[in-house]
Design an enzyme around this catalytic site. Sequence first.
Site, PDB file in Angstrom:
ATOM      1  N   ASP A   1     -10.039  -3.809  -5.641  1.00 45.05           N
ATOM      2  CA  ASP A   1      -9.566  -3.154  -4.410  1.00 45.05           C
ATOM      3  C   ASP A   1     -10.484  -1.981  -4.085  1.00 45.05           C
ATOM      4  O   ASP A   1     -10.630  -1.060  -4.893  1.00 45.05           O
ATOM      5  CB  ASP A   1      -8.130  -2.665  -4.642  1.00 45.05           C
ATOM      6  CG  ASP A   1      -7.449  -2.136  -3.383  1.00 45.05           C
ATOM      7  OD1 ASP A   1      -8.147  -1.604  -2.499  1.00 45.05           O
ATOM      8  OD2 ASP A   1      -6.219  -2.249  -3.309  1.00 45.05           O
TER       9      ASP A   1
ATOM     10  N   HIS B   1      -8.070  -5.310  -1.011  1.00 47.04           N
ATOM     11  CA  HIS B   1      -6.901  -4.526  -0.618  1.00 47.04           C
ATOM     12  C   HIS B   1      -6.035  -5.359   0.321  1.00 47.04           C
ATOM     13  O   HIS B   1      -6.399  -5.595   1.474  1.00 47.04           O
ATOM     14  CB  HIS B   1      -7.313  -3.221   0.060  1.00 47.04           C
ATOM     15  CG  HIS B   1      -6.137  -2.311   0.319  1.00 47.04           C
ATOM     16  ND1 HIS B   1      -5.519  -1.613  -0.692  1.00 47.04           N
ATOM     17  CD2 HIS B   1      -5.466  -2.018   1.458  1.00 47.04           C
ATOM     18  CE1 HIS B   1      -4.513  -0.905  -0.183  1.00 47.04           C
ATOM     19  NE2 HIS B   1      -4.461  -1.149   1.114  1.00 47.04           N
TER      20      HIS B   1
ATOM     21  N   SER C   1       0.844  -1.197   0.000  1.00 49.64           N
ATOM     22  CA  SER C   1       0.000   0.000   0.000  1.00 49.64           C
ATOM     23  C   SER C   1       0.884   1.253   0.000  1.00 49.64           C
ATOM     24  O   SER C   1       1.669   1.449  -0.903  1.00 49.64           O
ATOM     25  CB  SER C   1      -0.973  -0.055   1.185  1.00 49.64           C
ATOM     26  OG  SER C   1      -2.047   0.837   0.992  1.00 49.64           O
TER      27      SER C   1
END
Length: 332
Positions: free
Chosen positions: A273, A301, A145
Site C-alpha cells: 500500500d 490501497h 481507510s
Amino acid sequence: MSAERFQYAAPWWLPGGNAQTLWAALASRRHFGPAPRWTRSRWNTPDGDFIDVDQAQHAAPDGAPLLVLFHGLEGSSASQYAVAFADFAAVNGLAFAVPHFRGCSGELNHAPRAYHSGDFEEIDWVLRRFAREHPGRPLLAAGVSLGGNALMRWAAEMGESAGTVVRAVASVCSPLDLAAGGHAIGRGFNRLVYTRMFLRTMVPKALKKLEQHPGLFDRDALLAARNLFEFDNLFTAPLHGFRDTNDYWSRASAKPVLHRIRVPALALNARNDPFIPAVSLPTPQQVGTRVTLWQPLLGGHVGFPVSHGPLGVPGHVRAMPDAVGHWLLAQI
C-alpha cells in the site's frame, strides 16, 4: 487471534502498489449486475447537525444481516469500493448502507466541524441507530481507510459492549498508525498525486466551512497548506479537539488499542500500500485475541483488482469485498 493470509494475486501486467491502487480507483469493474441504486435519508445528529445515509435498494430477506460501510477520506457511496461492497451485498442477500461522514454527501454540514480518523463517537451513534432501526438484522460493519481506523477505534473503546451492537467489524487498508501513513502520503510520488487529489476537495470544503463560521481558522495559512500534515494542523486537529497534528495522529490511531477489541475484528492491509508503510502494520503480538490480520504482499490501497480472460487483463475489484464480506458473515 489469527495471522492467516488473504490469498490475492495481482494481474501480471499491473505491478506495484500505485498501479494496483490507481487502476482500481479509475478503471475497474465494480459490479457484475446493474449498478446499485440508493435511497437517501437524512439523520439529525445529537449536536444539531446532520449526516446523509444511503441505503441500497436491492431486496434483502427479513432477518438477513445489515452490512454498514464507513467510507474513507473524501469518499462516499459512489466510491469504487462502496459500489463493489453494494454488489456483494446484493448477490448475497444482505441489506447494505453507507453513512456519509459530515460534509461528504455532496452537501456541507452545518456545525463548525467535519470528520476525522478517530471519530469513534460518531461511529457509535451511527451504529446504535442502525441497531435500533433494524432489530431483526444481525449488524456487521466494515470501514475503508479512514473509516476503518475510526471503526477499529470504536471497537476498542467499547470493549465488551461492542458485541451488543455488532457481530463483527472489519477494516480495509486503514492507516492504523496515522503518523506513519500521514508522513508516507506527504512524500515523493504520493505527495504529487494522492495528496493533491485529496486537497483538491478538502481545501474548498474547508473554505466553505469558514464562510459558515467566520474566524474558525486562518484562511491564508490553509491556502498555503501543501500536505495533509499542514492541513490537519490548521483544520482537522483544532476543529475536533486536538492540540495539533501530532496530537491528533497519536490519539486517533487505532493500532495502540487493537489489543482491547473484544468482538471479532479483521484488519486487511496490503503490504505494498503506497499510503501505509508495511513496517507500521500491527503484528500478531500487538493485537487482541479477537483480531484477525490479513496482510497480503500485493493489493495497493483499496485496490485488489483481479484479472480475467486469456490475457489476464485487470477487471473487477470484487475480490476484496468478497473476502471481507464472507469473513464477516462467518462470524455470525
